[in-house]
Design an enzyme around this catalytic site. Structure first.
Site, PDB file in Angstrom:
ATOM      1  N   HIS A   1     113.534  60.185 -11.607  1.00  0.00           N
ATOM      2  CA  HIS A   1     113.644  61.563 -12.091  1.00  0.00           C
ATOM      3  C   HIS A   1     114.331  61.667 -13.445  1.00  0.00           C
ATOM      4  O   HIS A   1     114.215  62.678 -14.126  1.00  0.00           O
ATOM      5  CB  HIS A   1     114.269  62.452 -11.019  1.00  0.00           C
TER       6      HIS A   1
ATOM      7  N   GLU B   1     102.523  62.397   0.179  1.00  0.00           N
ATOM      8  CA  GLU B   1     103.256  61.376  -0.594  1.00  0.00           C
ATOM      9  C   GLU B   1     103.874  60.311   0.304  1.00  0.00           C
ATOM     10  O   GLU B   1     104.679  59.509  -0.153  1.00  0.00           O
ATOM     11  CB  GLU B   1     104.309  62.029  -1.488  1.00  0.00           C
TER      12      GLU B   1
ATOM     13  N   ASP C   1     105.816  58.907  -5.029  1.00  0.00           N
ATOM     14  CA  ASP C   1     106.382  58.452  -3.762  1.00  0.00           C
ATOM     15  C   ASP C   1     105.371  57.690  -2.927  1.00  0.00           C
ATOM     16  O   ASP C   1     105.726  56.717  -2.256  1.00  0.00           O
ATOM     17  CB  ASP C   1     106.927  59.647  -2.972  1.00  0.00           C
TER      18      ASP C   1
ATOM     19  N   CYS D   1      99.671  65.328  -8.199  1.00  0.00           N
ATOM     20  CA  CYS D   1     100.713  65.739  -9.149  1.00  0.00           C
ATOM     21  C   CYS D   1     101.680  64.601  -9.499  1.00  0.00           C
ATOM     22  O   CYS D   1     102.707  64.838 -10.129  1.00  0.00           O
ATOM     23  CB  CYS D   1     101.486  66.949  -8.629  1.00  0.00           C
TER      24      CYS D   1
HETATM   25  C1  PEP Z   1     105.527  62.461  -6.352  1.00  0.00           C
HETATM   26  O1  PEP Z   1     106.228  61.901  -5.508  1.00  0.00           O
HETATM   27  O2  PEP Z   1     104.480  61.982  -6.807  1.00  0.00           O
HETATM   28  C2  PEP Z   1     105.942  63.754  -6.912  1.00  0.00           C
HETATM   29  C3  PEP Z   1     105.164  64.422  -7.729  1.00  0.00           C
HETATM   30  O3  PEP Z   1     107.153  64.232  -6.581  1.00  0.00           O
HETATM   31  P1  PEP Z   1     108.550  63.672  -7.173  1.00  0.00           P
HETATM   32  O4  PEP Z   1     108.226  62.817  -8.346  1.00  0.00           O
HETATM   33  O5  PEP Z   1     109.350  64.866  -7.529  1.00  0.00           O
HETATM   34  O6  PEP Z   1     109.111  62.909  -6.017  1.00  0.00           O
HETATM   35 MG    MG Z   2     107.752  62.944  -4.438  1.00  0.00          MG
END
Ligand code: PEP
Ligand code: MG
Length: 593
Positions: free
Chosen positions: A201, A443, A467, A514
């Site tokens: 993140h 995910e 994930d 996403c």
């Molecule tokens: C993912 O896991 O692909 C996602 C979009 O969520 P995050 O990156 O916030 O875990």
């Molecule tokens: Mg995620």
């Protein structure tokens, strides 16, 4: 990682992982670890008085600093909050603490640093073991004061990040997402770290803030010093320490080419993401903070496919109230209306923590108390968020999405809480969209393999590859040592995405993606060919993905996806994709690694 020179004064080229695009040139500001300055050593009997004097001197300096901070705080915030510093001053004046450190120096013949560390750790452990909650909380005060004393012993003044006086490229071992969020945009041209990965993140935050970044450089923090000149290419993950004049002029040319391609991309902002044979794909934006809304609109997103709402929580020093949240969600919904806004419910845990929410310490936080698990265990906090989202729903086209679902029961439990949040609003006569669509992130491998059970309860899926890859391939997404195993085109991942799309479509469920995989233009032929309805990416990646899609043929992409399903390795599938991009839009290959 490559290096073309070993001399201290010559150019050094390093290859890392580019996680946020952009080229920057400037001086290095090396962020120093607190621990780096603490040198512990044995001393001779003759040195003992000097160490005791140093210790007393650092206590005096610490006292002065704490009083200064206290008075500044009192002026701006008020006496109540500043009283925390009284507790710090008490630790500093604690006779037993002082005597123990002096005894440690004298009897163990160690320097003041060692004495302060040993005694403060002993104090913190003893306080931590006491049942009384007030005394237990004093552990933090002891640790804080000890850090300050140690900093003064080392001769340094304040926290290192506050020292940046000119726009610089920040170099650190690692940056936490919260530290990244706090970076001052006018002082930080970009950052480079030893650790890190594209889907951590911290990287997500860097892209949101448009700070160029290269991570996973292993030892950059010990290779450079503050003041070294450096060129950083966040697109290619390249870092050049002390670039030569030729290198700078070569880069000048690269930048010109990139600039003219970017102009082409900007010219397509108003066009739709449609293949050459007229197949439309939804292209929306991932956001973390409402400040990104301008970019969402200017980059031509068709909506918001993922609003990581936890960043609303991370940005505050407290749990945001229903009203505070509703105000933010409403702002986003209104700005985008009638385009859709998918608000993902709180996804805390993993690598995102709040100082004001108590977390158990966990061996595997990404597999622990995270996302929907934490929300289902804290129904009041969860319902507060659900009510805030519902309230925003009457101002636009809002959808709710649950993160980290592993089985249908979690969806049903979340839906029950959503129903009770709706009932609460109805009883107060607060309007909201009764038809508000609900979807889930796919995910985890278990969700991807049980989409048949989940589909009847939702109206959309969004594949979270960040994930999904880490859980399927057993590769920690934030660990650069295993980054080489983090393969978006691993056949297992391609199969899970395909299964999710096929089952979703059988049930009339809209299927989006996403994860960061969607922001890699080389992946576009595969993702379009597998049949995704929508791709959601960081706003700045939208023009490039759109350009890739507009140069592809849907029919050929389907054939590529079929071919990919027969392959046995990630590399073979990437090659298929690269070949297509090289044919239809070679300019893209100049921008990515
Ligand atoms: C993912 O896991 O692909 C996602 C979009 O969520 P995050 O990156 O916030 O875990
Ligand atoms: Mg995620």
């Amino acid at each position: 990682m490559t290096q073309n020179s070993t001399s201290d004064q010559e150019e050094v080229v390093l290859q890392g992982i580019g996680v946020s695009p952009g080229v920057v040139i400037g001086p290095v500001f090396r962020l120093v670890n607190e621990e780096e300055h603490i040198v512990e050593r044995d001393v001779t009997p003759r040195e003992i008085p000097r160490e005791i004097n140093r210790f007393h001197g650092s206590l005096d300096a610490t006292r002065r600093q704490i009083r200064d901070i206290q008075s500044t705080f009192e002026k701006s915030i008020g006496h109540g909050d500043a009283s925390i510093f009284d507790a710090h001053l008490m630790v500093l004046d604690d006779r037993v603490f002082i005597e123990e450190v002096v005894r440690d120096i004298t009897e163990k013949r160690r320097n003041a640093e060692a004495g302060v560390r040993v005694v403060s750790e002993k104090y913190a452990a003893a306080l931590g073991a006491i049942k009384d909650a007030y005394l237990r909380e004093r552990v933090v005060d002891v640790q804080d004061v000890a850090r300050r004393i140690l900093r003064n012993l080392s001769g340094r003044q304040e926290a290192p990040s506050e020292d940046i006086d000119q726009p610089s490229i920040l170099v650190a071992t690692e940056l936490a997402p919260s530290e990244t969020a706090a970076l001052k945009r006018d002082k930080v041209l970009g950052f480079a770290t030893d650790l890190g990965s594209p889907t951590a993140h911290t990287a997500v935050m860097a892209r949101a803030m448009r700070i160029p970044a290269v991570v996973g450089l292993h030892d950059i923090s010990v290779r450079v010093s503050t003041g070294d000149r450096m060129l950083m290419d966040g697109n290619k993950g390249v870092l050049i320490i002390r670039p030569t004049a030729e290198r700078l002029s070569e880069y000048g040319h690269v930048l010109e080419v990139r600039k003219s391609f970017e102009n082409v991309l900007q010219g397509q902002v108003a066009l739709v993401a449609e293949t050459r044979d007229a197949h439309r794909v939804g292209l929306s934006a991932n956001i973390e903070i409402p400040e990104e809304l301008d970019a969402v609109v200017s980059q031509g997103a068709e909506g918001i496919g993922l609003f990581r709402s936890e960043f609303v929580f991370l940005a505050q020093g407290h749990l945001p109230s229903e009203d505070e949240q509703a105000e933010i969600y409403e702002r986003v919904a209104k700005r985008l209306a009638p385009a859709p806004v998918v608000i993902r419910t709180l996804d805390l845990g993993g690598d995102k923590f709040l100082s004001h929410v108590k977390y158990p310490s966990e061996m595997n936080p990404f597999m622990g108390w995270r996302a929907i698990r934490l929300c289902l265990a804290q129904p009041d906090m969860f319902r507060t968020q659900l009510r805030a989202i519902l309230r925003a729903s009457r101002h636009g086209n809002v959808k709710i999405m649950y993160p980290m679902i592993t089985k249908v029961d979690e969806v049903l439990q979340a839906q029950e809480l959503l129903e009770s949040a709706k009932a609460e609003l109805r009883s107060k006569g607060t309007p909201f969209d009764e038809q508000l669509p609900v979807g889930v992130m796919i995910e985890t491998p278990s969700a991807a393999l049980t989409t048949r059970a989940i589909a009847p309860h939702v109206s959309f899926f969004s594949v979270g590859t960040n994930d999904l890859i880490q859980y399927t391939l057993a590769v920690d997404r934030v660990n650069e040592r295993v980054a080489y195993l983090y393969e978006p085109t691993h056949p297992a991942i391609v199969r899970l995405i395909k299964e999710t799309i096929d089952v979703g479509h059988e049930h009339g469920v809209h299927v989006a993606l996403c994860g960061e995989m969607g922001a890699d233009p080389i992946m576009a032929p595969l993702l379009i060919g597998l049949g995704l309805d929508e791709i959601s990416v960081t706003p700045t990646a939208i023009p490039l993905i759109k350009d890739a899609i507009r140069h592809l043929s849907h029919k050929d992409s389907q054939a590529l996806a079929e071919e990919a399903m027969k392959k046995h390795s990630a590399a073979e599938i990437v090659s298929l994709c690269r070949e297509v991009i090289a044919q239809v839009r070679p300019e893209i290959l100049d921008l990515v690694r």
